[in-house]
Design a protein around this motif. Structure first.
Motif, short mmCIF file in Angstrom:
data_model
loop_
_atom_site.label_atom_id
_atom_site.label_comp_id
_atom_site.label_asym_id
_atom_site.label_seq_id
_atom_site.Cartn_x
_atom_site.Cartn_y
_atom_site.Cartn_z
N ARG A 76 -35.77 -2.07 -20.70
CA ARG A 76 -36.46 -2.50 -21.92
C ARG A 76 -37.95 -2.12 -21.87
N ARG A 80 -20.65 -9.31 -19.69
CA ARG A 80 -21.78 -9.96 -19.00
C ARG A 80 -21.33 -10.34 -17.60
N HIS A 99 -22.41 -6.50 -15.48
CA HIS A 99 -22.89 -6.05 -16.79
C HIS A 99 -24.16 -6.78 -17.19
N ALA A 100 -25.05 -6.03 -17.86
CA ALA A 100 -26.29 -6.59 -18.40
C ALA A 100 -27.08 -7.33 -17.32
N HIS A 101 -27.17 -6.72 -16.14
CA HIS A 101 -27.91 -7.36 -15.05
C HIS A 101 -29.37 -7.53 -15.47
N PRO A 102 -29.93 -8.73 -15.38
CA PRO A 102 -31.25 -8.98 -15.97
C PRO A 102 -32.36 -8.12 -15.39
N HIS A 147 -17.85 -6.58 -25.49
CA HIS A 147 -19.09 -6.73 -24.74
C HIS A 147 -18.77 -7.25 -23.34
N THR A 160 -31.79 -4.56 -16.95
CA THR A 160 -32.04 -4.48 -18.39
C THR A 160 -33.51 -4.69 -18.72
N GLU A 161 -34.20 -5.51 -17.93
CA GLU A 161 -35.63 -5.71 -18.18
C GLU A 161 -36.41 -4.44 -17.85
#
Length: 441
Positions: free
Chosen positions: A84, A48, A74-77, A46, A80-81
């Motif tokens: 989602r 981040r 990675h998984a930039h908020p 994974h 990803t929001e």
């Protein structure tokens, strides 16, 4: 743990299983374990921000994330929001989603030199669509590619020109010719030699070096004079050079351009953009012969388009391009200082625009060396730095840069020992890393 003891047993087992199930052991040749020292190709668990963890539990500062696609980390908020939200509303429908309209409006506002855009999933589809469109618009068969740029597409018109040309008919390969970057005279000669035959000139507008003064404008003039389509492959330069790509930075407008990689921060989305007159040939509002431009089941998945919109908003509002440049400048300066301090400043080189750095590893005679690259990569991995390049992401911290420079310094100390010995073999730990494009395994 010393560098000599550094091992990745779980990654080694996972790589063996991958090779048994996936040709090449990876879905991109540039991610293959042949690109890494023997038995030291981490399989990722994974990630981040600027860090990734492998299945053996090791953490790395990562560079070149996702082949330059994960430029925000990675998984930039924010990304990803956005993804989602759309996933909960459905991702694919029998008719266009309103998200497609919003994404097109956002893209064309970000890249104002383009008048229309069509989205796809990968860069190859976009560049091949540009070639097909250019051939249809001009009625000409040949494609001219820049010989100094390593990759344009997985499709036959380009791959046939590489050492991995198995399975591609010579008749297709013969329709692709090449021109050198930065040499207007040579390009003019090519266009004259194949007068009336070349449909398009396709190139990265910038890469390892800045374009010579007047070069892009001169290329624009040559393409117009000879009636061919000018295509900028902005897969890498898009966003890393400016939000509007190299065309926005250098002020030269191509007829068509292709974007991808950083556009989705790792999510699958690419774009073909350009002049309305050309792009409309792939649509319905014209009276000419139809062009099958791009027709993809998943090209307009709502979550990927939402990711692209979030990326563009973040770049513009947070000045990401400037941050990438600043981080790259600090990293390049640190690496050069570390290499010079260990007496290998003429052998470990950092090149390219600050937001898109690569490194070169040279042998005792100053020639590019895969064995010395292997030695260097092995020491970086052992120090917790996963770096097939030094391409930065905006998630890197000052501590990450400092740690990287310290590990580079340690690697350069070993590099110096190998140079003094005149042979890096004792420090390789196995076979050297391999070039991606080669005729046999």
């Amino acid at each position: 743990m010393t560098t000599e003891e550094f091992e990745l047993p779980r990654s080694r087992q996972a790589n063996a299983r991958l090779h048994a199930l996936v040709p090449g052991g990876a879905h991109t040749y540039a991610k293959g374990d042949d690109q890494y020292p023997e038995d030291l190709a981490p399989v990722i668990s994974h990630g981040r921000g600027a860090h990734v963890w492998d299945v053996d539990g090791n953490r790395y500062v990562e560079y070149g994330s996702g082949l330059r696609s994960v430029s925000l980390g990675h998984a930039h908020p924010r990304v990803t929001e956005a993804v989602r939200r759309e996933l909960e509303r459905g991702s694919n429908f029998v008719r266009p989603s309103v998200v497609e309209l919003a994404a097109a409006e956002r893209f064309l506002a970000t890249v104002p030199t383009a008048e229309m855009v069509k989205f796809a999933k990968n860069g190859s589809d976009a560049t091949t669509a540009a070639v097909r469109l250019a051939r249809a618009a001009t009625g000409r068969p040949r494609v001219a590619v820049c010989a100094d740029h390593p990759f344009f597409s997985v499709d036959d018109w380009f791959i046939g020109t590489t050492p991995m040309s198995a399975g591609i008919p010579a008749a297709i390969t013969e329709l692709t010719v090449s021109f050198p970057y930065g040499d207007l005279a040579a390009t003019k000669e090519l266009l004259t030699r194949y007068e009336g035959e070349i449909a398009c000139l396709i190139l990265e507008p910038a890469a390892a070096a800045e374009p010579p003064p007047g070069y892009l404008a001169g290329l624009r003039e040559l393409a117009s004079r000879h009636g061919c389509v000018l295509v900028f492959d902005e897969m890498i330069t898009g966003f890393r050079w400016s939000e509007a790509g190299a065309q926005g930075l250098y002020g030269v407008t191509p007829d068509l351009s292709t974007f991808g990689k950083a556009l989705g921060n790792g999510f699958a989305v690419s774009a073909l953009a350009g002049r309305r007159e050309l792009m409309e040939r792939g649509g319905l509002r014209h009276c000419g012969e139809r062009v099958f431009l791009l027709s993809t089941t998943h090209g307009a998945e709502t979550h990927s388009l939402a990711a692209a919109m979030a990326v563009q908003a973040t770049y513009v509002e947070e000045g990401v391009t400037a941050r990438l440049h600043a981080l790259g400048e600090r990293l390049a300066a640190g690496v050069r200082e570390a290499a010079a301090g260990m007496g290998v400043g003429d052998h470990v080189l950092v090149r390219g625009r600050a937001s898109n750095l690569v490194f070169a590893t040279l042998d005792e005679s100053g020639r590019p060396s895969q064995p010395y690259r292997t030695l260097f990569l092995r020491r970086l991995l052992a120090g917790g730095v996963l770096a097939p390049s030094f391409v930065v992401s905006a998630a890197l911290s000052e501590a990450d840069i400092a740690h990287t420079v310290e590990v580079v310094s340690q690697a350069c100390a070993v590099y110096r020992k190998a140079l003094d010995a005149g042979d890096p073999t004792p420090w390789l730990g196995g076979r050297p890393v391999q070039p991606v494009f080669r005729r046999v395994p």
